[in-house]
Write a protein that holds these residues in place. Structure first.
Motif, PDB file in Angstrom:
ATOM      1  N   PRO A 142       0.553  -1.312  -0.117  1.00 17.02           N
ATOM      2  CA  PRO A 142      -0.060  -0.096   0.011  1.00 17.02           C
ATOM      3  C   PRO A 142       0.840   1.137   0.022  1.00 17.02           C
ATOM      4  O   PRO A 142       0.427   2.240  -0.573  1.00 17.02           O
ATOM      5  CB  PRO A 142      -0.850  -0.222   1.297  1.00 17.02           C
ATOM      6  N   SER A 143       2.209   1.113   0.554  1.00 12.99           N
ATOM      7  CA  SER A 143       2.771   2.562   0.794  1.00 12.99           C
ATOM      8  C   SER A 143       3.436   2.909  -0.545  1.00 12.99           C
ATOM      9  O   SER A 143       4.010   3.694  -0.779  1.00 12.99           O
ATOM     10  CB  SER A 143       3.841   2.202   1.774  1.00 12.99           C
ATOM     11  N   SER A 144       3.361   2.125  -1.857  1.00 11.10           N
ATOM     12  CA  SER A 144       3.774   2.389  -2.988  1.00 11.10           C
ATOM     13  C   SER A 144       2.964   3.269  -3.716  1.00 11.10           C
ATOM     14  O   SER A 144       3.140   3.855  -4.921  1.00 11.10           O
ATOM     15  CB  SER A 144       4.293   1.009  -3.776  1.00 11.10           C
ATOM     16  N   MET A 145       1.732   3.673  -3.043  1.00  9.72           N
ATOM     17  CA  MET A 145       0.952   4.450  -3.833  1.00  9.72           C
ATOM     18  C   MET A 145       0.533   5.751  -2.622  1.00  9.72           C
ATOM     19  O   MET A 145       0.426   5.257  -1.641  1.00  9.72           O
ATOM     20  CB  MET A 145      -0.230   3.774  -4.674  1.00  9.72           C
ATOM     21  N   CYS A 146       0.349   6.619  -2.999  1.00  4.77           N
ATOM     22  CA  CYS A 146      -0.207   7.792  -2.394  1.00  4.77           C
ATOM     23  C   CYS A 146      -1.517   8.669  -3.145  1.00  4.77           C
ATOM     24  O   CYS A 146      -1.973   8.420  -4.392  1.00  4.77           O
ATOM     25  CB  CYS A 146       0.728   9.042  -2.523  1.00  4.77           C
ATOM     26  N   LEU A 147      -2.459   9.033  -2.408  1.00 10.90           N
ATOM     27  CA  LEU A 147      -3.662   9.608  -2.867  1.00 10.90           C
ATOM     28  C   LEU A 147      -3.663  10.991  -2.479  1.00 10.90           C
ATOM     29  O   LEU A 147      -3.462  11.321  -1.231  1.00 10.90           O
ATOM     30  CB  LEU A 147      -4.889   8.695  -2.349  1.00 10.90           C
ATOM     31  N   GLU A 148      -4.111  11.623  -3.393  1.00  7.48           N
ATOM     32  CA  GLU A 148      -4.080  13.267  -3.469  1.00  7.48           C
ATOM     33  C   GLU A 148      -5.510  13.624  -3.151  1.00  7.48           C
ATOM     34  O   GLU A 148      -6.542  13.443  -4.008  1.00  7.48           O
ATOM     35  CB  GLU A 148      -3.239  14.077  -4.517  1.00  7.48           C
ATOM     36  N   ILE A 149      -5.745  14.572  -2.182  1.00  2.75           N
ATOM     37  CA  ILE A 149      -7.117  15.087  -2.044  1.00  2.75           C
ATOM     38  C   ILE A 149      -6.797  16.608  -1.752  1.00  2.75           C
ATOM     39  O   ILE A 149      -5.915  17.237  -1.097  1.00  2.75           O
ATOM     40  CB  ILE A 149      -7.579  14.596  -0.954  1.00  2.75           C
ATOM     41  N   THR A 150      -7.869  17.445  -2.230  1.00  3.15           N
ATOM     42  CA  THR A 150      -7.779  18.724  -2.140  1.00  3.15           C
ATOM     43  C   THR A 150      -8.854  19.090  -0.833  1.00  3.15           C
ATOM     44  O   THR A 150      -9.542  18.333  -0.380  1.00  3.15           O
ATOM     45  CB  THR A 150      -8.769  19.610  -3.194  1.00  3.15           C
ATOM     46  N   GLU A 151      -8.459  20.247  -0.244  1.00  3.92           N
ATOM     47  CA  GLU A 151      -9.145  20.611   0.906  1.00  3.92           C
ATOM     48  C   GLU A 151     -10.561  20.881   0.556  1.00  3.92           C
ATOM     49  O   GLU A 151     -11.225  20.585   1.550  1.00  3.92           O
ATOM     50  CB  GLU A 151      -8.733  21.944   1.491  1.00  3.92           C
ATOM     51  N   SER A 152     -11.033  21.473  -0.534  1.00  4.30           N
ATOM     52  CA  SER A 152     -12.372  21.506  -0.837  1.00  4.30           C
ATOM     53  C   SER A 152     -13.143  20.194  -0.996  1.00  4.30           C
ATOM     54  O   SER A 152     -14.230  20.095  -0.497  1.00  4.30           O
ATOM     55  CB  SER A 152     -12.639  22.295  -2.227  1.00  4.30           C
ATOM     56  N   ALA A 176      -1.869  12.587   0.405  1.00  5.20           N
ATOM     57  CA  ALA A 176      -1.350  14.116   0.245  1.00  5.20           C
ATOM     58  C   ALA A 176      -2.530  15.171   0.056  1.00  5.20           C
ATOM     59  O   ALA A 176      -3.637  14.903  -0.217  1.00  5.20           O
ATOM     60  CB  ALA A 176      -0.475  14.019  -0.900  1.00  5.20           C
ATOM     61  N   ILE A 177      -2.234  16.154   0.770  1.00  5.24           N
ATOM     62  CA  ILE A 177      -2.964  17.204   0.638  1.00  5.24           C
ATOM     63  C   ILE A 177      -2.691  18.221  -0.567  1.00  5.24           C
ATOM     64  O   ILE A 177      -1.601  18.648  -0.512  1.00  5.24           O
ATOM     65  CB  ILE A 177      -3.246  18.276   1.716  1.00  5.24           C
ATOM     66  N   ASP A 178      -3.488  18.363  -1.663  1.00  2.26           N
ATOM     67  CA  ASP A 178      -3.098  18.731  -2.966  1.00  2.26           C
ATOM     68  C   ASP A 178      -3.484  20.381  -3.107  1.00  2.26           C
ATOM     69  O   ASP A 178      -4.400  20.640  -2.347  1.00  2.26           O
ATOM     70  CB  ASP A 178      -4.181  18.200  -3.935  1.00  2.26           C
ATOM     71  N   ARG A 192      -6.072  17.615  11.846  1.00  2.00           N
ATOM     72  CA  ARG A 192      -7.017  16.565  12.207  1.00  2.00           C
ATOM     73  C   ARG A 192      -6.739  15.171  11.350  1.00  2.00           C
ATOM     74  O   ARG A 192      -6.981  13.950  11.554  1.00  2.00           O
ATOM     75  CB  ARG A 192      -8.475  16.761  12.149  1.00  2.00           C
ATOM     76  N   LEU A 193      -6.382  15.349  10.071  1.00  2.96           N
ATOM     77  CA  LEU A 193      -6.380  14.223   9.097  1.00  2.96           C
ATOM     78  C   LEU A 193      -5.084  13.327   9.018  1.00  2.96           C
ATOM     79  O   LEU A 193      -4.098  13.939   9.464  1.00  2.96           O
ATOM     80  CB  LEU A 193      -6.658  14.813   7.713  1.00  2.96           C
ATOM     81  N   PRO A 194      -5.059  12.397   8.662  1.00  2.52           N
ATOM     82  CA  PRO A 194      -3.977  11.120   8.688  1.00  2.52           C
ATOM     83  C   PRO A 194      -3.004  11.674   7.261  1.00  2.52           C
ATOM     84  O   PRO A 194      -3.150  10.792   6.385  1.00  2.52           O
ATOM     85  CB  PRO A 194      -4.444  10.186   8.737  1.00  2.52           C
ATOM     86  N   VAL A 195      -2.492  12.843   7.265  1.00  6.80           N
ATOM     87  CA  VAL A 195      -1.702  13.327   6.078  1.00  6.80           C
ATOM     88  C   VAL A 195      -0.391  12.980   6.034  1.00  6.80           C
ATOM     89  O   VAL A 195       0.162  13.038   7.240  1.00  6.80           O
ATOM     90  CB  VAL A 195      -2.134  14.639   5.724  1.00  6.80           C
ATOM     91  N   ASP A 196       0.235  12.695   5.179  1.00  8.96           N
ATOM     92  CA  ASP A 196       1.635  12.289   5.012  1.00  8.96           C
ATOM     93  C   ASP A 196       2.524  13.498   3.947  1.00  8.96           C
ATOM     94  O   ASP A 196       3.748  13.379   4.111  1.00  8.96           O
ATOM     95  CB  ASP A 196       2.023  11.128   4.133  1.00  8.96           C
ATOM     96  N   GLU A 197       1.901  14.017   3.400  1.00  8.14           N
ATOM     97  CA  GLU A 197       2.400  14.854   2.273  1.00  8.14           C
ATOM     98  C   GLU A 197       1.723  16.290   2.161  1.00  8.14           C
ATOM     99  O   GLU A 197       0.420  16.060   2.161  1.00  8.14           O
ATOM    100  CB  GLU A 197       2.638  14.281   0.889  1.00  8.14           C
ATOM    101  N   LEU A 198       2.291  17.189   1.802  1.00  5.30           N
ATOM    102  CA  LEU A 198       1.845  18.466   1.550  1.00  5.30           C
ATOM    103  C   LEU A 198       2.061  19.168   0.382  1.00  5.30           C
ATOM    104  O   LEU A 198       3.501  19.011   0.150  1.00  5.30           O
ATOM    105  CB  LEU A 198       1.861  19.632   2.690  1.00  5.30           C
ATOM    106  N   LYS A 199       1.256  19.284  -0.710  1.00  3.58           N
ATOM    107  CA  LYS A 199       1.719  20.016  -1.906  1.00  3.58           C
ATOM    108  C   LYS A 199       1.225  21.343  -2.193  1.00  3.58           C
ATOM    109  O   LYS A 199       0.221  21.833  -2.044  1.00  3.58           O
ATOM    110  CB  LYS A 199       1.114  19.045  -3.144  1.00  3.58           C
TER     111      LYS A 199
END
Ligand code: C2E
Ligand code: CA
Ligand code: CA
Ligand code: CA
Length: 277
Positions: A142-152, A176-178, A192-199
């Motif tokens: 699972p750690s070989s992939m990352c999912l990007e989500i926007t704040e909106s 990731a937060i996009d 609050r969210l379990p995020v690993d990356e900030l874009k």
């Protein structure tokens, strides 16, 4: 459905209230596009700024329409999101990206691939198990992939979004937060969210070399991300000067036209072989 505006081709413009007839025909065109394999997976490399090493890639969709030709995601993703078609497209993207990621791993190249999620995906209760199946089928951790989500996307239904994200993160998938900095309530969600990356959004990065305010925003965002224990990625790196600035500011990774525009999967593999920072 098709309109000409400037040089760009617009399939969908949410500011214009089109007849339900037109929406129906675009929806059926999108469905047909999936059946006929008209979507393409493009990949854009992400490099580690300190070393120049390629460490990942973002998967981005393209549509080659039989009559209208090449169509960029901004012209159909917003429509796909309003109709729910996005869930099928996301599923297609997750599958294709996992296949490409696994193909590279077999060649001994380990890259973390990112896929974009939309609001609808975050409300889809089946997404975590569906994605787990895709990973298993391709023998990917699972750690070989990352999912990007926007704040909106999170803002739409924060409680359900958080639940989906916690399940995904619990599986070991990175998040990731996009487009960071362009949404609202950024800080509350980061906490609050379990995020690993900030874009960091490209609008701050593209001109940071000439705009002192942009540069300050980028620097503060890098520090904020690091203080929260996140990996920080800049998008929109277009010049070597910006590379040096970002590196000096301690930014971890970047993607942008300076390294490469998004490319079809096979060209991406060729590009990797010749890349030198
Ligand atoms: P995004 O997720 O913020 O993706 C980054 C966009 O910035 C991409 O545009 C990429 O080509 C562009 N970009 C990267 N580096 C540079 C640069 O140095 N300069 C400039 N000017 N632009 C750069 P693209 O591929 O047209 O995608 C646009 C948006 O469409 C994406 O923004 C994302 O929100 C959405 N999108 C694309 N593919 C998908 C998908 O499979 N699913 C979902 N839900 N959305 C997608
Ligand atoms: Ca993205
Ligand atoms: Ca982005
Ligand atoms: Ca964007």
């Amino acid at each position: 459905v098709a309109k000409r505006r400037g040089s760009g081709f617009t399939v969908y413009d949410p500011s214009i209230d089109k007849s339900s007839q037109e929406s129906l025909s675009l929806l059926s065109e999108l469905r047909r596009a999936l059946d006929r394999n008209e979507f393409l997976l493009y990949a854009q490399p992400k490099v580690e700024l300190a070393t120049g090493k390629v460490v990942g890639a973002e998967a981005l969709v393209r549509w080659v329409h039989p009559e209208k030709g090449f169509i960029g995601p901004d012209n159909f993703i917003p429509f796909a999101e309003t109709t729910g078609f996005i869930r099928m497209l996301t599923s297609w993207m997750l599958n294709r990206t996992a296949i490409l990621c696994a193909e590279l791993q077999k060649k001994g190249i380990t890259l973390k691939f990112s896929v974009n999620l939309s609001t609808r995906d975050l409300l889809d209760q089946d997404l975590p198990t569906h994605f787990a199946d895709i990973l298993t089928r391709n023998q990917l951790s699972p750690s070989s992939m990352c999912l990007e989500i926007t704040e909106s996307a999170i803002m739409d239904d924060p409680i359900r979004a958080q639940l989906t994200l916690e399940r995904l993160h619990g599986m070991g998938v990175e998040l990731a937060i996009d487009d960071f900095g362009t949404g609202y309530s950024s800080l509350a969600y980061l906490k609050r969210l379990p995020v690993d990356e900030l874009k960091i959004d490209k609008s701050f990065v593209m001109n940071m070399e000439h705009d002192a305010d942009d540069a300050k925003i980028v620097k503060s965002t890098i520090d904020l991300g690091h203080n929260l224990g996140l990996r920080v990625v800049a998008e929109g790196l277009e010049t070597l000067a910006v590379w040096h600035l970002l590196k000096q500011m301690g930014c971890d990774q970047a993607q942008g036209y300076y390294m490469s525009k998004p490319m079809p999967g096979d060209r991406f593999i060729e590009w990797l072989e010749q890349w030198k920072a």
